[in-house]
Enzyme design. Structure first.
Site, PDB file in Angstrom:
ATOM      1  N   CYS A  85       0.844  -1.200   0.000  1.00 20.02           N
ATOM      2  CA  CYS A  85       0.000   0.000   0.000  1.00 20.02           C
ATOM      3  C   CYS A  85       0.881   1.253   0.000  1.00 20.02           C
ATOM      4  O   CYS A  85       1.530   1.529  -0.998  1.00 20.02           O
ATOM      5  CB  CYS A  85      -0.998  -0.037   1.151  1.00 20.02           C
ATOM      6  N   HIS A 164      -3.736  -4.985   0.348  1.00 24.24           N
ATOM      7  CA  HIS A 164      -3.232  -5.389   1.658  1.00 24.24           C
ATOM      8  C   HIS A 164      -3.258  -6.911   1.800  1.00 24.24           C
ATOM      9  O   HIS A 164      -4.202  -7.486   2.345  1.00 24.24           O
ATOM     10  CB  HIS A 164      -4.076  -4.761   2.771  1.00 24.24           C
ATOM     11  N   GLU A 166      -1.678  -8.664   3.831  1.00 21.60           N
ATOM     12  CA  GLU A 166      -1.464  -9.066   5.226  1.00 21.60           C
ATOM     13  C   GLU A 166      -2.732  -9.048   6.073  1.00 21.60           C
ATOM     14  O   GLU A 166      -2.698  -9.437   7.249  1.00 21.60           O
ATOM     15  CB  GLU A 166      -0.407  -8.151   5.858  1.00 21.60           C
TER      16      GLU A 166
END
Length: 233
Positions: A85, A164, A166
Site C-alpha cells: 500500500c 493489503h 497481510e
C-alpha cells in the site's frame, strides 16, 4: 520491516499474515518505525514497508525524507524491498515511478483485480484501503491491475503492491479502532463501507486470503533469496 507512527511492538502486532508467514518460513523479523533509527540496510536480507495514513507523495511528512533516503540506500545495496500500500507507492517513487493522490480512484474493501501473474498474485478479491496510488517505475513488470489502479509491479528483486495481502480479522479490528472518532469513520458510508459487513466478509475470506498472501510472500522471498525454492515444495 518498517511501520509508520507506531511503536516497534505495535509493528509486530500489526503485520498480520506477513508475521505468521515469516514465523513458518524461519524468517526473522526486525521491526522498525519511520522517524526512528532503523537497522543498517546492508545488515538485513530484505526490507518490508507497510501502510500509512500519510501520503508517499507528501514531502511535508516529517519522517518521509529520511525513509526515502533509507530505502534508496537499501535499493543501492541490492537489498530486496517489499512495499505494501503506502510502501508500494513509496517503492514506485524511489525506483523512478510516481506516488500521487488517487483523485477519485480510491478503493475501499474487498475488490476484484486482474492478475497477469497468477503464480504470484492469486486471482480473486484482495483487501484494498487507499486514497493514493502509484505509477510503476519505467521498465517494471506490471503483475496485476484493477479497473482503477495498478495493483502490483515487480522491478528486479523488488515487489510493490497496492492492496493489503497481510489483512486478517484481527488486523481489521486494529484499523477500525484507529478510525474511531476520526473523519474517516464519518466517511465510511460515503465510501460504501459497512463496518459490520466488512468484518463478516474479512472473517469469511480469512483462510483463502492467508493462503493467497503466503503465495505472494513466498514468490518475493524466493526471488529475494530469503527462502530456497526447494524448501517450499
Amino acid at each position: 520491516m518498517i511501520g509508520h507512527e507506531v511503536s516497534p511492538e505495535t509493528v509486530l502486532v500489526q503485520v498480520g499474515t506477513l508475521g505468521s508467514w515469516a514465523a513458518d518460513r524461519g524468517v526473522e523479523v526486525v521491526p522498525g518505525v519511520a522517524g526512528e533509527p532503523l537497522p543498517d540496510p546492508t545488515t538485513v536480507d530484505a526490507v518490508a514497508v507497510l501502510g500509512s495514513v500519510r501520503g508517499a507523495w507528501d514531502d511535508d511528512v516529517p519522517w518521509l525524507a529520511d525513509e526515502i533516503a533509507y530505502l534508496r540506500g537499501a535499493v543501492d545495496a541490492g537489498v530486496p524491498v517489499l512495499g505494501i500500500c503506502f510502501g508500494g507507492q513509496l517503492l514506485a517513487r524511489i525506483l523512478g515511478g510516481t506516488a500521487h493522490a488517487a483523485d477519485g480512484r480510491h478503493e475501499n474493501g474487498w475488490r476484484e483485480i486482474t492478475t497477469h501473474a497468477p503464480d504470484l498474485v492469486v486471482p480473486g478479491p484482495w483487501m484494498e484501503f487507499h486514497f493514493d496510488t502509484f505509477t510503476p517505475p519505467p521498465g517494471a513488470e506490471v503483475l496485476a491491475v484493477s479497473a482503477r489502479c495498478t495493483q502490483a509491479f515487480r522491478d528486479g528483486v523488488h515487489l510493490g503492491v497496492q492492496f493489503h495481502p497481510e489483512i486478517t480479522p484481527a488486523e481489521l479490528e486494529t484499523w477500525m479502532a484507529r478510525w474511531a472518532g476520526t473523519p474517516l469513520e464519518d466517511r465510511l458510508p460515503e465510501l460504501g463501507v459497512d463496518p459490520d459487513a466488512l468484518r463478516a466478509e474479512t472473517a469469511a475470506r480469512a483462510e483463502e486470503s492467508r493462503a493467497a498472501s503466503w503465495v505472494l510472500f513466498d514468490a518475493f522471498a524466493v526471488r529475494a533469496g530469503l527462502v530456497p525454492d526447494a524448501a517450499l515444495r
